[in-house]
Design a protein around this motif. Structure first.
Motif, mmCIF file in Angstrom:
data_model
loop_
_atom_site.group_PDB
_atom_site.id
_atom_site.type_symbol
_atom_site.label_atom_id
_atom_site.label_comp_id
_atom_site.label_asym_id
_atom_site.label_seq_id
_atom_site.Cartn_x
_atom_site.Cartn_y
_atom_site.Cartn_z
ATOM 1 N N VAL A 50 45.841 49.964 50.984
ATOM 2 C CA VAL A 50 44.886 49.101 50.296
ATOM 3 C C VAL A 50 43.781 49.965 49.707
ATOM 4 O O VAL A 50 43.252 50.857 50.377
ATOM 5 N N ARG A 81 40.039 49.575 48.216
ATOM 6 C CA ARG A 81 38.898 48.666 48.090
ATOM 7 C C ARG A 81 37.974 49.230 47.026
ATOM 8 O O ARG A 81 37.440 50.334 47.146
ATOM 9 N N ALA A 109 41.101 44.526 40.745
ATOM 10 C CA ALA A 109 41.483 43.748 41.919
ATOM 11 C C ALA A 109 42.667 42.857 41.574
ATOM 12 O O ALA A 109 42.737 42.276 40.501
ATOM 13 N N GLY A 110 43.640 42.800 42.480
ATOM 14 C CA GLY A 110 44.840 42.014 42.279
ATOM 15 C C GLY A 110 46.011 42.837 41.766
ATOM 16 O O GLY A 110 47.151 42.400 41.834
ATOM 17 N N LYS A 170 47.753 48.152 47.212
ATOM 18 C CA LYS A 170 47.174 46.921 46.680
ATOM 19 C C LYS A 170 45.687 47.160 46.424
ATOM 20 O O LYS A 170 45.000 47.756 47.255
ATOM 21 N N GLU A 181 41.958 45.760 46.000
ATOM 22 C CA GLU A 181 41.134 44.621 46.375
ATOM 23 C C GLU A 181 39.685 44.863 45.989
ATOM 24 O O GLU A 181 39.229 46.007 45.960
ATOM 25 N N GLY A 185 37.708 42.709 50.862
ATOM 26 C CA GLY A 185 39.112 42.434 51.106
ATOM 27 C C GLY A 185 39.694 41.324 50.257
ATOM 28 O O GLY A 185 40.825 40.933 50.465
ATOM 29 N N GLY A 186 38.949 40.809 49.295
ATOM 30 C CA GLY A 186 39.479 39.734 48.468
ATOM 31 C C GLY A 186 39.496 40.119 47.014
ATOM 32 O O GLY A 186 39.336 41.266 46.642
ATOM 33 N N LEU A 187 39.671 39.101 46.181
ATOM 34 C CA LEU A 187 39.718 39.336 44.749
ATOM 35 C C LEU A 187 38.383 39.020 44.090
ATOM 36 O O LEU A 187 38.184 39.307 42.932
#
Length: 187
Positions: free
Chosen positions: A50, A52, A136-137, A157, A159, A163-165
């Protein structure tokens, strides 16, 4: 015309070959460099990668992932590269006298049958000069180089912070190049 072009190319190859290297070895083409993907190190896997993103442009981002080695001789992670990032540094969070801080790590050992997690509050990879092409995404690629030169790549991934979009608090707002003043509870 075709014979003239071939003769010209042959003439260019002669000086390169006289240095003890073939024309292909001496001057790889940009396409050959781009097309040659790193070969994964035998028995080593990267999962759960991930990236960030920083909440503010110009601030560092962070990469988290898990590395496992199924068998073979022990190795060490010597470097990390993330597509779309200018510079990376492996770090470890340490707590001394109740104060958490980051310190650079040159290598991270991995052993046969063991797993190493790069996660918040522990080992992680700081990402500097994060390109605005990382969104992000989406996904990007992370490549780890082992101490023996083998490489392992995996999709990561992307983000937003938190931790979100969507938008969230910037974990790197207090991060400076000397790594002082970083609130580790937000990483």
């Amino acid at each position: 015309m075709r014979k003239l072009v071939l003769a010209g190319l042959s003439a260019l190859a002669l000086p390169l070959a006289s240095c003890g290297q073939s024309a292909d070895e001496a001057a790889p083409t940009p396409a050959a460099t781009i097309d040659s993907a790193p070969q994964n190190a035998p028995g080593v896997n990267v999962t759960d990668a991930v990236i960030r993103l920083p909440a503010a442009p110009g601030r560092p981002g962070v990469a988290y992932f898990t590395v496992s080695q199924g068998g073979g001789d022990p190795h060490a992670i010597a470097a990390a590269y993330v597509e779309g990032v200018g510079r990376t540094e492996m770090h470890e969070t340490v707590t001394e006298n109740g104060v958490s801080k980051m310190q650079p790590v040159k290598t991270v050992p991995i052993e046969s049958g063991k797993t190493v997690q790069f996660k918040a509050g522990g080992l992680h990879v700081m990402l500097f000069d994060v390109g605005d092409t990382l969104k992000a995404g989406a996904t990007t690629e992370i490549t780890l180089t082992l101490d023996n030169g083998d490489k392992i790549s995996a999709p990561a991934k992307i983000e937003a912070i938190g931790g979100g979009l969507g938008d969230a608090m910037d974990h790197s707002a207090d991060h400076s190049d000397d790594h002082a003043g970083h609130d580790m509870s937000e990483m």
